[in-house]
Design an enzyme around this catalytic site. Structure first.
Site, mmCIF file in Angstrom:
data_model
loop_
_atom_site.group_PDB
_atom_site.id
_atom_site.type_symbol
_atom_site.label_atom_id
_atom_site.label_comp_id
_atom_site.label_asym_id
_atom_site.label_seq_id
_atom_site.Cartn_x
_atom_site.Cartn_y
_atom_site.Cartn_z
ATOM 1 N N HIS A 53 0.785 -1.235 0.000
ATOM 2 C CA HIS A 53 0.000 0.000 0.000
ATOM 3 C C HIS A 53 0.819 1.287 0.000
ATOM 4 C CE1 HIS A 53 0.839 0.067 4.352
ATOM 5 N NE2 HIS A 53 0.670 1.369 4.233
HETATM 6 C C1 UD1 Z 1 -2.214 5.779 5.499
HETATM 7 C C2 UD1 Z 1 -0.947 6.348 6.137
HETATM 8 C C3 UD1 Z 1 0.138 5.288 6.159
HETATM 9 C C4 UD1 Z 1 -0.351 3.998 6.798
HETATM 10 C C5 UD1 Z 1 -1.618 3.540 6.069
HETATM 11 C C6 UD1 Z 1 -2.172 2.253 6.652
HETATM 12 C C7 UD1 Z 1 -0.622 8.768 5.797
HETATM 13 C C8 UD1 Z 1 0.196 9.772 5.104
HETATM 14 N N1 UD1 Z 1 -0.423 7.476 5.395
HETATM 15 O O1 UD1 Z 1 -1.949 5.526 4.136
HETATM 16 O O2 UD1 Z 1 1.246 5.772 6.900
HETATM 17 O O3 UD1 Z 1 0.646 2.994 6.705
HETATM 18 O O4 UD1 Z 1 -2.583 4.588 6.160
HETATM 19 O O5 UD1 Z 1 -3.192 1.729 5.850
HETATM 20 O O6 UD1 Z 1 -1.405 9.098 6.645
HETATM 21 N N2 UD1 Z 1 -9.373 4.713 1.307
HETATM 22 C C9 UD1 Z 1 -10.515 3.967 1.152
HETATM 23 N N3 UD1 Z 1 -11.074 3.411 2.263
HETATM 24 C C10 UD1 Z 1 -10.524 3.576 3.498
HETATM 25 C C11 UD1 Z 1 -9.335 4.329 3.611
HETATM 26 C C12 UD1 Z 1 -8.769 4.886 2.512
HETATM 27 O O7 UD1 Z 1 -11.045 3.812 0.073
HETATM 28 O O8 UD1 Z 1 -11.076 3.066 4.471
HETATM 29 C C13 UD1 Z 1 -8.806 5.383 0.133
HETATM 30 C C14 UD1 Z 1 -8.913 6.905 0.345
HETATM 31 O O9 UD1 Z 1 -10.059 7.418 -0.151
HETATM 32 C C15 UD1 Z 1 -7.694 7.419 -0.362
HETATM 33 C C16 UD1 Z 1 -6.721 6.240 -0.294
HETATM 34 O O10 UD1 Z 1 -7.431 5.096 0.065
HETATM 35 O O11 UD1 Z 1 -7.962 7.702 -1.708
HETATM 36 C C17 UD1 Z 1 -5.569 6.502 0.602
HETATM 37 O O12 UD1 Z 1 -5.952 6.600 1.954
HETATM 38 P P1 UD1 Z 1 -5.038 7.466 2.953
HETATM 39 O O13 UD1 Z 1 -5.580 7.366 4.293
HETATM 40 O O14 UD1 Z 1 -4.786 8.788 2.363
HETATM 41 O O15 UD1 Z 1 -3.621 6.799 2.907
HETATM 42 P P2 UD1 Z 1 -3.155 5.311 3.095
HETATM 43 O O16 UD1 Z 1 -2.569 4.896 1.822
HETATM 44 O O17 UD1 Z 1 -4.178 4.426 3.703
#
Ligand code: UD1
Length: 362
Positions: free
Chosen positions: A209
């Site tokens: 991820h």
């Molecule tokens: C975040 C953390 C990372 C951690 C990871 C664990 C930051 C900068 N990064 O990254 O350090 O290791 O979480 O998973 O904070 N999304 C969904 N459903 C969800 C959550 C996210 O669809 O429940 C989608 C969001 O809409 C977004 C993408 O996934 O487009 C990224 O989510 P985001 O929380 O920004 O970052 P992670 O990659 O999860």
């Protein structure tokens, strides 16, 4: 009665905070209020952890998600400030290195509320990682720095923290507390094995991820290519982060196996316990592999958990398919002869609460 306000929002923080929340329940003179920023919102990225780990229900959910880093962090600041003003906590606790961590610490600092950072002092020395920026800034504005490892303490000392007023404590890793506590429960309650037909089978457990792997399409294609190759030999189990899934679809990158949805904590513990080898770009999974005596190939160029590599439990393999395949063949089912207790004794959360209680007395 003292009040602690815990700010969490992303999957790894639920695992970390659950250990401390559980320990806090035994301290009758400290009350905890939980704020969920909303960063992770899919039921299998958030709610399942609250349910399985019996984390107290958040009093607030700020529902900030699905935006770029700046917007997300900014919106969290905007929504956290009134919460902190009305709750008036004696201390704010943040975990790890996500945007929720930084937003929580910064909001508290600006209101002159003391900040405790759990998992302080970790460094990848790669400033292009959003997590590295979050860690460095959060550490610098925290009052209590709870370090999981000796290396983390050394990193802070090298940055001149001996001259700063913050307290540094090496307490071990709260994720180890959680793994120990929930591992028995997981045996009884996990449902993943019958569902995937994995009982008694060898398999590779993989997660992907990190932004540097998902947003650089060449890296993602290389990783999927090598997983496809290895899957012909031994099945790959890939619980897929929603962002990785989206990018695979958008770029028509095909897997020869069926990735599964993200799994809850009980299922991931069982998948770790029974895997032949772990391949991951997650920070938490590198340690969890070690807790369960599994060799880990880290799909990155560097790691914050350097003691795993130095002690021969983990190899940094990046994204090059040949390197990964070679490392896989060398290390598949490599048994651990010795566990060094690199992450403490499983009582990090109790130590954290005791130090915090003392701090709040003064
Ligand atoms: C975040 C953390 C990372 C951690 C990871 C664990 C930051 C900068 N990064 O990254 O350090 O290791 O979480 O998973 O904070 N999304 C969904 N459903 C969800 C959550 C996210 O669809 O429940 C989608 C969001 O809409 C977004 C993408 O996934 O487009 C990224 O989510 P985001 O929380 O920004 O970052 P992670 O990659 O999860």
């Amino acid at each position: 009665m003292k009040k602690i306000l815990t700010i969490i929002g992303a999957r790894p923080q639920f695992v970390k905070a659950s250990a401390v929340s559980r320990a806090l329940k035994t301290f009758s003179h400290i009350n905890e209020v939980i704020v969920h920023t909303g960063q992770h919102y899919d039921p299998n990225m958030s709610e399942v952890f609250f349910r399985e780990m019996e984390i107290p229900k958040p009093r607030y959910n700020l529902e900030v998600n699905g935006a770029g880093h700046g917007v997300m962090t900014g919106r969290m600041l905007e929504k956290l400030e009134p919460v902190l003003l009305s709750e008036k906590p004696d201390l704010v606790m943040v975990y790890g290195d996500t945007n929720s961590t930084l937003a929580g610490a910064l909001t508290a600092r600006k209101l002159n509320i003391p900040v405790a950072h759990v998992e302080a002092g970790l460094r990848s020395f790669r400033m292009s990682m959003p997590e590295e920026v979050n860690r460095i800034l959060t550490d610098r504005i925290s009052d209590l720095l709870f370090c999981p490892t000796e290396q983390a303490v050394q990193n802070l000392n090298q940055e001149g923290y001996a001259g700063f007023p913050a307290q540094i404590h090496r307490v071990g890793d709260v994720m180890y507390d959680s793994a120990l506590f929930y591992s028995q429960l997981a045996e009884a309650r996990a449902s993943v094995f019958p569902a995937l037909g994995l009982s008694g089978k060898r398999y590779i457990l993989c997660t992907i991820h990190r932004q540097e792997n998902t947003d650089t399409i060449g890296n993602l294609k290389s990783l999927i290519a090598v997983l496809n190759t290895l899957n012909r030999e031994i099945p790959v189990v890939l619980p897929l982060h929603p962002r990785t899934r989206k990018i695979l679809q958008q770029n028509n990158i095909a897997t020869e196996f069926t990735p599964i949805e993200p799994v809850g904590y009980f299922d991931i513990l069982m998948l770790l316990k029974n895997a032949s080898i772990v391949m991951t770009d997650s920070g938490g999974m590198q340690k969890e592999a070690y807790f369960f005596g599994k060799y880990c190939l880290t799909l990155r160029e560097e790691t914050e958990w350097t003691e795993l590599v130095e002690n021969g439990y983990n190899q940094l393999v990046g994204t090059d398919p040949d390197t990964i395949e070679m490392a896989f063949r060398r290390n598949i089912q490599k048994p651990f002869s010795d566990l060094h207790k690199l992450y403490g004794e499983g009582n990090a959360s109790t130590q954290i609460i005791q130090i915090m209680a003392n701090y709040l007395k003064n």
